[in-house]
Scaffold this motif. Structure first.
Motif, PDB file in Angstrom:
ATOM      1  N   PHE A 163       2.575   9.970   3.414  1.00 31.50           N
ATOM      2  CA  PHE A 163       3.007   8.980   2.634  1.00 31.50           C
ATOM      3  C   PHE A 163       3.380   7.738   3.405  1.00 31.50           C
ATOM      4  O   PHE A 163       3.501   7.675   4.347  1.00 31.50           O
ATOM      5  CB  PHE A 163       3.890   9.296   1.641  1.00 31.50           C
ATOM      6  CG  PHE A 163       5.197  10.038   2.233  1.00 31.50           C
ATOM      7  CD1 PHE A 163       5.195  11.267   2.527  1.00 31.50           C
ATOM      8  CD2 PHE A 163       6.323   9.064   2.402  1.00 31.50           C
ATOM      9  CE1 PHE A 163       6.193  11.867   3.238  1.00 31.50           C
ATOM     10  CE2 PHE A 163       7.397   9.789   3.103  1.00 31.50           C
ATOM     11  CZ  PHE A 163       7.283  11.140   3.389  1.00 31.50           C
ATOM     12  N   ARG A 212      -5.292  11.081   3.056  1.00 34.73           N
ATOM     13  CA  ARG A 212      -3.969  11.337   3.286  1.00 34.73           C
ATOM     14  C   ARG A 212      -3.673  12.631   2.959  1.00 34.73           C
ATOM     15  O   ARG A 212      -2.203  13.244   3.646  1.00 34.73           O
ATOM     16  CB  ARG A 212      -3.181  10.262   2.263  1.00 34.73           C
ATOM     17  CG  ARG A 212      -3.039   8.943   2.853  1.00 34.73           C
ATOM     18  CD  ARG A 212      -2.517   7.952   1.878  1.00 34.73           C
ATOM     19  NE  ARG A 212      -1.548   8.477   1.254  1.00 34.73           N
ATOM     20  CZ  ARG A 212      -0.961   8.160   0.130  1.00 34.73           C
ATOM     21  NH1 ARG A 212      -1.452   7.154  -0.526  1.00 34.73           N
ATOM     22  NH2 ARG A 212       0.330   8.356  -0.147  1.00 34.73           N
ATOM     23  N   THR A 213      -4.326  13.393   2.320  1.00 33.61           N
ATOM     24  CA  THR A 213      -3.760  14.812   1.951  1.00 33.61           C
ATOM     25  C   THR A 213      -4.983  15.811   2.331  1.00 33.61           C
ATOM     26  O   THR A 213      -6.222  15.603   1.824  1.00 33.61           O
ATOM     27  CB  THR A 213      -3.701  14.748   0.298  1.00 33.61           C
ATOM     28  OG1 THR A 213      -2.733  13.814   0.172  1.00 33.61           O
ATOM     29  CG2 THR A 213      -3.221  16.189  -0.094  1.00 33.61           C
ATOM     30  N   GLN A 248       0.673  -1.151   0.001  1.00 35.24           N
ATOM     31  CA  GLN A 248      -0.023   0.101  -0.153  1.00 35.24           C
ATOM     32  C   GLN A 248       1.005   1.231  -0.047  1.00 35.24           C
ATOM     33  O   GLN A 248       0.495   2.277  -0.070  1.00 35.24           O
ATOM     34  CB  GLN A 248      -0.860  -0.021   1.138  1.00 35.24           C
ATOM     35  CG  GLN A 248      -0.197   0.221   2.458  1.00 35.24           C
ATOM     36  CD  GLN A 248      -0.265  -0.771   3.649  1.00 35.24           C
ATOM     37  OE1 GLN A 248      -0.236  -1.964   2.969  1.00 35.24           O
ATOM     38  NE2 GLN A 248      -0.558  -0.648   4.770  1.00 35.24           N
ATOM     39  N   SER A 249       2.160   1.194   0.432  1.00 38.49           N
ATOM     40  CA  SER A 249       3.017   2.292   0.431  1.00 38.49           C
ATOM     41  C   SER A 249       3.144   2.580  -1.025  1.00 38.49           C
ATOM     42  O   SER A 249       3.380   1.885  -2.111  1.00 38.49           O
ATOM     43  CB  SER A 249       4.226   1.701   1.061  1.00 38.49           C
ATOM     44  OG  SER A 249       5.156   2.995   0.800  1.00 38.49           O
ATOM     45  N   SER A 250       3.018   4.084  -1.283  1.00 41.92           N
ATOM     46  CA  SER A 250       3.217   4.406  -2.535  1.00 41.92           C
ATOM     47  C   SER A 250       4.467   5.257  -2.920  1.00 41.92           C
ATOM     48  O   SER A 250       4.620   5.897  -3.874  1.00 41.92           O
ATOM     49  CB  SER A 250       2.212   5.521  -2.835  1.00 41.92           C
ATOM     50  OG  SER A 250       2.541   6.656  -1.893  1.00 41.92           O
ATOM     51  N   LYS A 295      -3.663  15.107  -8.602  1.00 37.44           N
ATOM     52  CA  LYS A 295      -2.716  14.235  -7.588  1.00 37.44           C
ATOM     53  C   LYS A 295      -1.864  15.068  -6.583  1.00 37.44           C
ATOM     54  O   LYS A 295      -1.633  16.239  -6.922  1.00 37.44           O
ATOM     55  CB  LYS A 295      -1.556  13.671  -8.427  1.00 37.44           C
ATOM     56  CG  LYS A 295      -2.176  12.641  -9.403  1.00 37.44           C
ATOM     57  CD  LYS A 295      -0.795  12.005 -10.056  1.00 37.44           C
ATOM     58  CE  LYS A 295      -0.125  12.787 -11.082  1.00 37.44           C
ATOM     59  NZ  LYS A 295       0.967  11.788 -11.819  1.00 37.44           N
ATOM     60  N   HIS A 353       0.567  16.218   3.192  1.00 39.87           N
ATOM     61  CA  HIS A 353       0.484  14.921   2.523  1.00 39.87           C
ATOM     62  C   HIS A 353       1.203  13.786   3.357  1.00 39.87           C
ATOM     63  O   HIS A 353       2.440  13.854   3.664  1.00 39.87           O
ATOM     64  CB  HIS A 353       1.110  15.123   1.356  1.00 39.87           C
ATOM     65  CG  HIS A 353       1.216  13.858   0.636  1.00 39.87           C
ATOM     66  ND1 HIS A 353       0.080  12.982   0.155  1.00 39.87           N
ATOM     67  CD2 HIS A 353       2.161  13.184   0.283  1.00 39.87           C
ATOM     68  CE1 HIS A 353       0.324  12.149  -0.512  1.00 39.87           C
ATOM     69  NE2 HIS A 353       1.619  11.767  -0.667  1.00 39.87           N
ATOM     70  N   GLU A 372      -0.521  10.430  -5.065  1.00 39.18           N
ATOM     71  CA  GLU A 372      -1.574   9.973  -4.699  1.00 39.18           C
ATOM     72  C   GLU A 372      -2.581  10.395  -5.435  1.00 39.18           C
ATOM     73  O   GLU A 372      -2.848  11.736  -5.720  1.00 39.18           O
ATOM     74  CB  GLU A 372      -1.677  10.448  -3.132  1.00 39.18           C
ATOM     75  CG  GLU A 372      -3.124   9.909  -2.687  1.00 39.18           C
ATOM     76  CD  GLU A 372      -3.841  10.529  -1.506  1.00 39.18           C
ATOM     77  OE1 GLU A 372      -4.665   9.980  -0.803  1.00 39.18           O
ATOM     78  OE2 GLU A 372      -3.212  11.694  -0.911  1.00 39.18           O
ATOM     79  N   ASP A 373      -3.494   9.734  -6.263  1.00 41.24           N
ATOM     80  CA  ASP A 373      -4.496  10.151  -6.905  1.00 41.24           C
ATOM     81  C   ASP A 373      -5.736  10.605  -6.045  1.00 41.24           C
ATOM     82  O   ASP A 373      -5.989   9.718  -5.228  1.00 41.24           O
ATOM     83  CB  ASP A 373      -4.828   8.859  -7.761  1.00 41.24           C
ATOM     84  CG  ASP A 373      -5.797   9.299  -8.806  1.00 41.24           C
ATOM     85  OD1 ASP A 373      -6.365  10.414  -8.828  1.00 41.24           O
ATOM     86  OD2 ASP A 373      -6.018   8.479 -10.082  1.00 41.24           O
ATOM     87  N   GLY A 382       6.698  10.314  -4.233  1.00 40.67           N
ATOM     88  CA  GLY A 382       5.356   9.373  -4.286  1.00 40.67           C
ATOM     89  C   GLY A 382       4.332  10.361  -4.856  1.00 40.67           C
ATOM     90  O   GLY A 382       4.436  11.526  -4.746  1.00 40.67           O
ATOM     91  N   SER A 417      -8.297  13.913   0.448  1.00 38.26           N
ATOM     92  CA  SER A 417      -8.475  12.674   0.968  1.00 38.26           C
ATOM     93  C   SER A 417      -8.088  12.181   2.293  1.00 38.26           C
ATOM     94  O   SER A 417      -7.656  13.134   3.084  1.00 38.26           O
ATOM     95  CB  SER A 417      -7.397  11.606  -0.206  1.00 38.26           C
ATOM     96  OG  SER A 417      -6.162  11.944   0.350  1.00 38.26           O
TER      97      SER A 417
END
Lengths: 331, 331, 331
Positions: free
Chosen positions: C331, C289-290, B1-3, B53, C329, B46-47, B44, C287
């Protein structure tokens, strides 16, 4: 698609050690690296076809007690090179061929506080514990394995203006394995970086190691013959560091390792101190990657010389003892 | 899961260079970064949906000769931002828009010892080699691509108490590509951080770059017009750094790159020294990620000014030459 | 096969702050860590069977404005240990049990410039903002959860020669959750590292936190009672830091967080200054995460004491305000 592996060793020890200052105080401490220096790194390999690979490695020391980085961040490994049937050639910073070839012959695996196999250059104050060259910058290193024979060499540039030879380090090694028996021989020379009257100090060492795997007991013996000569005047410093030890795999998970390191100092200020270290370790493997361990050591110097169990410290009395309990996890 | 992607460049060179001190000594050394600065980093994305992003990047210099980290650990990149159809906006530390837009026009790719494209602010001693602003802290940076047009801007806060403008850096750029032809134009200004009589020094630069991909030969030409004016008194420092070069893709794997950098210093202490650097590189790709290379350079200054092949050093004589063999691996 | 996770937080803020020097100048700056300290790290776990796991963590601060590393590279986390039904035991460097147990009770999540929950040891100049013990070296830390009850303890060795107790830190905590209600109580003591007449300074703190999740509003209140006694002479320093706040989840993505921190200084040089901080944050989640966020703060000290919105700075006037816009963000 990234081919990078993140890896490392987290090794933490709670250790009791005595005689840590002139007053003779002892201390309990949480310390990093009871079995091996704690570290983390990145490494990778790319298949170039035809059996050829590109390889790189970055490796950094980590103090798992305070979170400190090493004095040079990637001081353990920072190199790139090629690997094939011919062996591996890398350039950059790495450990010397001497270090690589002698590691299998130290039953303590170069444990920072429980092995003198890698003790540094001669120390100004007593006792000397001279002198393996370990980490080396600006090197080209080769190692190849051909059946039972392993050969290697390190050539490191001195980068001293005015002399190509000043600061240079050269190490050449060979090893041979036949069934349970292994032997390695290494010769090396490091030149000083200071040019005096057109010359420089020279440190030469000859290492010899043998091991015999008489299962479930593996026996080890090794010796370093060290000589330092000076650019101008001065008597050569000479010493012999020897060690013998064993690892007894008592059960599949439990192993017991006793070792004794003893140095015979032939000349110089510490000439009659001849220190020795006795170390004993019990390791219990919770898995191939995670172990609990107990370790004890005692160092002793003759004729009132000071000594420390640590390969790097001078000490404050003619004896020092330590006892520790630790955990090591490899990731 | 890490991007997170771990990436980097391991670039090591064995280099001979002459005239490295007042005595005229030469030296052979193992050095990091013969084609590009050695580095490692994390990045990294994230979408966030709707074409948006979140992006971040951390990038650190690595000395692949000694294992040293850069003076500020993440001194190359430490930023976070958003990317979408509109382009990319980031905040933190990164390279200036000037650096980003001119990179495609330097056939040596900003090689530390073989390109003067990124030479620093004017150097106190001769010769000057003024002056691209490269790494920038406390910035907001934008870049967007719209068909054949690319636009970008950097705005970096000076964070100097008593003046919003002191220490500020601003760069605005545009680029256009039509088939084999590319052109970029950048203007930037950096204000000094010291306030004197309510004012500060100002460095202004105009960069222009053109390239034409006349396969298998790609041609490059670029120029930086630099002016430094002083808060109080003093004549403006002016110079023009120009370079022309080419990359000949001789075979699929082998390419040859000759370049010449030459500076016309219009005023100031080094006004008649007008140094130039000639560099020649042959690169052989073992794969898309791994190359071997040979590189040679010669720097020359007029009228007895000192010069170095390196963009960062002053030198000791009016000429210097170097020759090197290296390996670069991208991971 | 590598079990290592690379993770972190990239948090950058553009902030306006006033009264930053004796002249009363304000400044706009790009700063790191508006909601949480920017960081990156490595962590991993190995299943040892029987419900037991080996765990390690390395975590480093990152300045996402300049690319700087923390003063001790892995100063946030550098530890290894075991985890099972009994809880988790680690050794090395980490955050204190006090820090861990109080974090859920600070609605600002220990934001570096917008929370005084973690303010440091008493500051020599005014105002004091004493004093949570946060990062701790040479520790053994335990935490376990048993249904609604969570318990924890930190024991850190002082490693001071001549006294086992000097430099030692001890923290013991318990927490209880029942539906929307949570409470935590922590007591800790840190001994000074300097031995004077056989004694050392002692800092004691008692923390109490409560929260109630009255959806969509969560309410928080907490208090730290702090006493510092001196090895020789001197009146004890005493203070009480309290905070109350709330988080209103206005929509699924938007939340609003107001908090006020206020300190009652009972004795010592700043005894009548009693500073307070008001902070207000709006966070919009792009999101999980962000996020984008806006944050404002105002600090005020009584009777002419100086104050800063930052937990770490002293300030130059009896008030200071800040306003910022940021992006975070994970990650």
């Amino acid at each position: 698609q990234s081919s990078v592996t993140v890896y490392g060793i987290a090794d933490v020890l709670m250790e009791y050690r005595n005689k840590l200052n002139a007053a003779g105080d002892s201390r309990l401490s949480v310390t990093s690296g009871g079995m091996n220096t704690s570290r983390w790194g990145l490494r990778g390999a790319e298949d170039l076809g035809g059996g050829l690979k590109a390889v790189f490695q970055l490796e950094a020391e980590v103090g798992f007690d305070t979170g400190a980085a090493g004095s040079s961040f990637w001081g353990r490994q920072a190199n790139v090179g090629l690997e094939g049937d011919f062996g591996r050639v890398i350039a950059g910073r790495s450990y010397s061929t001497t270090y690589d070839f002698m590691l299998p012959f130290d039953p303590m695996g170069y444990a920072p506080f429980y092995s003198w196999a890698t003790s540094g250059g001669q120390i100004a104050t007593q006792p000397r514990k001279d002198g393996m060259v370990t980490g080396v910058s600006n090197l080209i290193k080769y190692q190849g394995t051909f059946g039972p024979v392993k050969v290697g060499a390190t050539y490191a540039l001195g980068e001293v203006l005015g002399s190509d030879a000043a600061g240079r380090f050269l190490s050449v090694a060979g090893a041979y394995t036949a069934g349970p028996f292994s032997v390695a021989l290494v010769v090396d020379q490091r030149n000083g970086t200071t040019i005096t009257s057109g010359s420089y100090d020279k440190e030469k060492a000859l290492h010899l190691g043998v091991s015999y795997d008489w299962k479930p007991v593996k026996l080890f013996a090794a010796q370093r013959r060290y000589t330092k000569s000076f650019a101008v005047g001065g008597t050569d410093l000479k010493s012999t560091m020897s060690w013998i030890g064993a690892t007894w795999s008592a059960t599949g998970a439990l192993s017991i390792t006793p070792v004794v390191y003893f140095q015979n100092i032939d000349s110089g200020a510490s000439g009659t101190n001849d220190p020795r270290l006795f170390a004993l370790r019990a390791k219990y493997e919770l898995s191939k990657r995670t172990s609990l361990y107990a370790v004890a050591s005692n160092a002793k110097s003759k004729n009132g010389g000071v000594v420390s169990v640590s390969r790097d410290d001078n000490g404050f009395a003619d004896t020092q003892s330590s006892f520790g309990l630790g955990i090591q996890h490899r990731f």
